[in-house]
Design a protein around this motif. Sequence first.
Motif, PDB file in Angstrom:
ATOM      1  N   GLU A 195      36.575   6.783  72.983  1.00 21.00           N
ATOM      2  CA  GLU A 195      37.575   7.749  72.517  1.00 21.00           C
ATOM      3  C   GLU A 195      36.955   8.738  71.559  1.00 21.00           C
ATOM      4  OE1 GLU A 195      38.057   7.732  69.192  1.00 21.00           O
ATOM      5  OE2 GLU A 195      37.914   5.694  68.481  1.00 21.00           O
ATOM      6  N   THR A 196      37.725   9.816  71.265  1.00 21.20           N
ATOM      7  CA  THR A 196      37.409  10.718  70.162  1.00 21.20           C
ATOM      8  C   THR A 196      38.708  11.029  69.430  1.00 21.20           C
ATOM      9  OG1 THR A 196      37.682  12.815  71.354  1.00 21.20           O
ATOM     10  CG2 THR A 196      35.534  11.737  71.499  1.00 21.20           C
ATOM     11  N   THR A 197      38.614  11.231  68.125  1.00 23.25           N
ATOM     12  CA  THR A 197      39.783  11.427  67.275  1.00 23.25           C
ATOM     13  C   THR A 197      40.331  12.843  67.398  1.00 23.25           C
ATOM     14  OG1 THR A 197      38.574  10.002  65.753  1.00 23.25           O
ATOM     15  CG2 THR A 197      40.613  10.939  64.951  1.00 23.25           C
ATOM     16  N   ILE A 198      41.644  12.993  67.236  1.00 20.51           N
ATOM     17  CA  ILE A 198      42.296  14.297  67.338  1.00 20.51           C
ATOM     18  C   ILE A 198      42.320  14.957  65.962  1.00 20.51           C
ATOM     19  CG2 ILE A 198      44.391  15.534  67.972  1.00 20.51           C
ATOM     20  CD1 ILE A 198      45.123  13.118  69.749  1.00 20.51           C
ATOM     21  N   THR A 199      41.634  16.075  65.824  1.00 21.89           N
ATOM     22  CA  THR A 199      41.607  16.815  64.564  1.00 21.89           C
ATOM     23  C   THR A 199      42.980  17.416  64.257  1.00 21.89           C
ATOM     24  OG1 THR A 199      39.272  17.373  64.786  1.00 21.89           O
ATOM     25  CG2 THR A 199      40.590  18.810  63.385  1.00 21.89           C
ATOM     26  N   GLY A 200      43.371  17.372  62.992  1.00 19.05           N
ATOM     27  CA  GLY A 200      44.594  18.036  62.556  1.00 19.05           C
ATOM     28  C   GLY A 200      45.864  17.273  62.834  1.00 19.05           C
TER      29      GLY A 200
END
Length: 476
Positions: A237-242
């Motif tokens: 996964e990758t994290t969602i910015t903002g």
Amino acid sequence: MITKLLLPIVALTVFAAALSIRPAAGAFTENQPDTRLQGSYRFDRNGWVYIHLEGAPQQIGYQHGYLLSKETSDLLRVAKPFLLHETKRDWNFYRKASQEILWPKIDAEYQNEIDGIVVGLNDAGIKADRWDIVALNALEELPYYYVPWLDKQLGRVPTTHAPGNCSAMIATGSYTKDHHIVMGHNAWVNYVVGERWNIIFDIKPLHGYRILMDGLPGVIASNDDFGITSAGMMITETTITGFSSFDPAGSPEFYRARKAMQYSNSIDDYTRIMLDGNNGGYANDWLLGDNKTGEIAVFELGLKEHSLRRTSDGYFVGSNFPVDSKLATVETNFDFTRTGGSPLARKARWEQLVKETQSTIDVETVKKMEGDRYVGFEKRQGPDERSLCGCVELSQRGIPEWDWGKFYPGGTVQAKAVDSGMASKMQLWAAMGHPCGYDFIAATFLKNHPEYRWMNELLRDMKSYPWTEFSSGMVK
């Protein structure tokens, strides 16, 4: 007389309170000490600590705590002052939140595993209790999701924001050399924690599927969520910015992520488990592959919004940008016009590299991509915050949307890669440190950037190690 009568009552009250944070009674008995470590072992290789755990939940936990006692103690040591500085909350705040908000929503299986970690730590001479370990497991969702939510409830300006950890890709079908799945992941995080994100877990649970994943000491989930399982699942996964939502009534993300990895037999299984009790913590774009079918997916999970896109012939990339326009609008403040920011600059570079290598992508291709220093936005060699191999400590811009100031000590701390053939044999590649070969030397950095001298006792050198192959059941 009244005082004398109250003394035993007070003593009993204190004793009961102490029991409430100790491991569940009956997890182990005194005549079983030799069996708790049975089958477990660890060894060090190229910057990684490989650890094999097996058995019932409390046994897996005990092995984890005992064999990684030194590493877990060190992570606790640095996490406490780091979070105090970054979030303006002390460790007791996180312990209390772990007890009151997170613990009641965790299944008994993982409560027992956490309690087992505590017993193992204590037996190894490390002073820690249940709430220390729950808070350590929630190292992402409490500081960066619960804290800003709480600030808003109190009418304050949020002191922290959702981070933008990690960069990843997954491809299948005509995009790959053998038409099977290939997956890769770079972990992006501050170096205080990231230098210690060096555990390869080989977990053989009593129930569910076998797991090979990277992770942090003392933590039951991968937390950067790269793993493969004996069910043929390939997960990252990758994290969602903002992102700015959280529900304290939901279940902890770290617990759901571990449960989904252990019990999923399909992409649909994974999404169902992650949606069950979703609290919005550590909101991610999950890149998923099912090695049994060759299908891949991107499962974007916010709080109120989620989406699932899947294909048997294509690719997905992640670099901390939201995918779904509705989720982006409703639950984030992501700025899509900021093409020179780290998320979109890396997205563009991923897509360029995939286009250049389409139909020939294999695990070696992905390893090279993860070590890529090129800054496509500026058409020059890096590395910095815009390259896939991230070194934000070399950037005068920093990453403001993650609260990372100029020359912030953060970026890619390690990398992993796997293809379908390796996954079927429970194998993966991993490289500790920057995969582009840049060594981070703490003393040199702090001398050049005294504004970060508060990290003096927290940072350590992070050397770049070669790619190393790991597999389930391997021995030194």
